[in-house]
Motif scaffolding. Structure first.
Motif, PDB file in Angstrom:
ATOM      1  N   ARG A   1      52.938  38.937  22.363  1.00 37.95           N
ATOM      2  CA  ARG A   1      54.297  38.949  22.996  1.00 37.95           C
ATOM      3  C   ARG A   1      54.862  37.297  22.436  1.00 37.95           C
ATOM      4  O   ARG A   1      53.858  36.417  22.567  1.00 37.95           O
ATOM      5  CB  ARG A   1      54.086  39.037  24.145  1.00 37.95           C
ATOM      6  CG  ARG A   1      53.733  40.282  24.856  1.00 37.95           C
ATOM      7  CD  ARG A   1      53.736  40.503  26.016  1.00 37.95           C
ATOM      8  NE  ARG A   1      53.188  41.993  26.374  1.00 37.95           N
ATOM      9  CZ  ARG A   1      52.036  42.199  27.399  1.00 37.95           C
ATOM     10  NH1 ARG A   1      51.367  41.048  27.639  1.00 37.95           N
ATOM     11  NH2 ARG A   1      51.738  42.998  27.506  1.00 37.95           N
TER      12      ARG A   1
ATOM     13  N   GLU B   1      54.808  34.665  25.184  1.00 35.20           N
ATOM     14  CA  GLU B   1      53.316  34.014  25.342  1.00 35.20           C
ATOM     15  C   GLU B   1      52.863  33.100  24.152  1.00 35.20           C
ATOM     16  O   GLU B   1      52.192  32.233  24.417  1.00 35.20           O
ATOM     17  CB  GLU B   1      52.422  35.347  25.701  1.00 35.20           C
ATOM     18  CG  GLU B   1      52.562  36.075  26.958  1.00 35.20           C
ATOM     19  CD  GLU B   1      51.582  37.106  27.148  1.00 35.20           C
ATOM     20  OE1 GLU B   1      51.162  37.230  28.457  1.00 35.20           O
ATOM     21  OE2 GLU B   1      51.118  37.542  26.488  1.00 35.20           O
TER      22      GLU B   1
ATOM     23  N   GLN C   1      37.526  41.592  25.292  1.00 37.63           N
ATOM     24  CA  GLN C   1      37.030  42.595  26.506  1.00 37.63           C
ATOM     25  C   GLN C   1      36.370  43.381  25.904  1.00 37.63           C
ATOM     26  O   GLN C   1      36.269  43.896  24.459  1.00 37.63           O
ATOM     27  CB  GLN C   1      38.275  43.359  26.893  1.00 37.63           C
ATOM     28  CG  GLN C   1      39.135  42.138  27.589  1.00 37.63           C
ATOM     29  CD  GLN C   1      38.712  41.696  28.685  1.00 37.63           C
ATOM     30  OE1 GLN C   1      37.949  42.238  29.697  1.00 37.63           O
ATOM     31  NE2 GLN C   1      38.658  40.234  28.763  1.00 37.63           N
TER      32      GLN C   1
ATOM     33  N   HIS D   1      42.436  38.403  26.433  1.00 35.67           N
ATOM     34  CA  HIS D   1      43.284  37.618  26.649  1.00 35.67           C
ATOM     35  C   HIS D   1      42.903  35.993  26.800  1.00 35.67           C
ATOM     36  O   HIS D   1      41.810  35.694  26.355  1.00 35.67           O
ATOM     37  CB  HIS D   1      43.776  37.902  28.318  1.00 35.67           C
ATOM     38  CG  HIS D   1      42.610  37.753  29.319  1.00 35.67           C
ATOM     39  ND1 HIS D   1      41.860  38.866  29.672  1.00 35.67           N
ATOM     40  CD2 HIS D   1      42.043  36.927  30.031  1.00 35.67           C
ATOM     41  CE1 HIS D   1      40.817  38.705  30.381  1.00 35.67           C
ATOM     42  NE2 HIS D   1      40.898  37.386  30.565  1.00 35.67           N
TER      43      HIS D   1
ATOM     44  N   LYS E   1      40.285  32.774  35.805  1.00 33.96           N
ATOM     45  CA  LYS E   1      41.550  33.503  36.217  1.00 33.96           C
ATOM     46  C   LYS E   1      43.056  33.001  35.934  1.00 33.96           C
ATOM     47  O   LYS E   1      43.902  33.586  36.287  1.00 33.96           O
ATOM     48  CB  LYS E   1      41.521  33.600  37.851  1.00 33.96           C
ATOM     49  CG  LYS E   1      40.391  34.571  38.105  1.00 33.96           C
ATOM     50  CD  LYS E   1      40.366  34.847  39.703  1.00 33.96           C
ATOM     51  CE  LYS E   1      39.160  35.318  40.193  1.00 33.96           C
ATOM     52  NZ  LYS E   1      38.617  36.556  39.767  1.00 33.96           N
TER      53      LYS E   1
ATOM     54  N   ILE F   1      44.947  32.960  33.364  1.00 35.15           N
ATOM     55  CA  ILE F   1      45.392  33.763  32.261  1.00 35.15           C
ATOM     56  C   ILE F   1      46.803  33.502  31.726  1.00 35.15           C
ATOM     57  O   ILE F   1      47.856  33.235  32.700  1.00 35.15           O
ATOM     58  CB  ILE F   1      45.419  35.120  32.469  1.00 35.15           C
ATOM     59  CG1 ILE F   1      43.998  35.847  32.693  1.00 35.15           C
ATOM     60  CG2 ILE F   1      45.985  35.945  31.104  1.00 35.15           C
ATOM     61  CD1 ILE F   1      43.714  37.014  33.104  1.00 35.15           C
TER      62      ILE F   1
ATOM     63  N   ASN G   1      48.293  37.302  28.164  1.00 29.54           N
ATOM     64  CA  ASN G   1      47.947  38.636  28.511  1.00 29.54           C
ATOM     65  C   ASN G   1      47.167  39.596  27.324  1.00 29.54           C
ATOM     66  O   ASN G   1      46.324  40.392  27.756  1.00 29.54           O
ATOM     67  CB  ASN G   1      48.665  39.313  29.339  1.00 29.54           C
ATOM     68  CG  ASN G   1      48.779  38.494  30.812  1.00 29.54           C
ATOM     69  OD1 ASN G   1      48.012  38.572  31.568  1.00 29.54           O
ATOM     70  ND2 ASN G   1      50.076  38.193  31.063  1.00 29.54           N
ATOM     71  N   ASN G   2      47.949  39.469  26.377  1.00 32.19           N
ATOM     72  CA  ASN G   2      47.480  40.464  24.913  1.00 32.19           C
ATOM     73  C   ASN G   2      47.430  39.667  24.057  1.00 32.19           C
ATOM     74  O   ASN G   2      48.402  39.394  22.988  1.00 32.19           O
ATOM     75  CB  ASN G   2      48.580  41.504  25.128  1.00 32.19           C
ATOM     76  CG  ASN G   2      48.329  42.496  24.194  1.00 32.19           C
ATOM     77  OD1 ASN G   2      47.294  42.501  23.623  1.00 32.19           O
ATOM     78  ND2 ASN G   2      49.331  43.493  23.934  1.00 32.19           N
TER      79      ASN G   2
END
Length: 142
Positions: free
Chosen positions: A62, A65, A87, A103, A115, A117, A120-121
């Motif tokens: 993105r 991001e 992941q 992420h 946590k 983050i 995200n992608n």
């Protein structure tokens, strides 16, 4: 017919669980460096207990991001570090050409904030696996 289904499920259940345990697919964190072309696995204990260094290319999917990440990376070099959290990865089978998905988190140096983050992608395309060994500083008591 019901008993055949029940027997099949009872038989395949443990096999399915055993397959998951053998694969060790889980989240693994890699510290990013060298303009995001080098990633080093965070050494830990237990099933994570591997030292792994890879080279490749980081892609942030993105644009917003990516811009935020670049600004944070450029402005906070002395204060923070960035971890690509892959992941569903089995470190034992990590190989060149593999496409890791996950992420990115930002943590203050000397701390770990899993946590936090900020992307995200993201993906990391592995060019080379330079090192992938059992953590020599951790000996399992198994």
């Amino acid at each position: 017919m019901k008993s055949l289904i029940l027997i099949t499920l009872l038989f395949l259940g443990p096999f399915s669980y055993a397959q998951e345990v053998l694969e060790h697919k889980m989240q693994h964190g890699f510290i990013l460096s060298n303009d995001d072309s080098f990633a080093s696995h965070l050494v830990a204990t237990g099933r994570h207990s591997r030292q792994t260094n890879i080279t490749g290319k980081l892609i942030i999917h993105r644009w917003g991001e990516e811009l935020t990440y670049q600004q944070k990376r450029d402005n906070n070099q002395d204060k923070t570090y960035f971890v690509f959290q892959a992941q569903n990865l089995d470190l034992l089978t990590l190989k060149e050409g593999q496409h890791l998905k996950g992420h990115i988190i930002e943590s203050k140096k000397g701390d770990y904030n899993p946590k936090n983050i900020i992307v995200n992608n993201a993906s990391f395309y592995v060019d080379k696996v330079l090192l992938n060994i059992i953590n020599p500083f951790f000996v399992s008591q198994d």
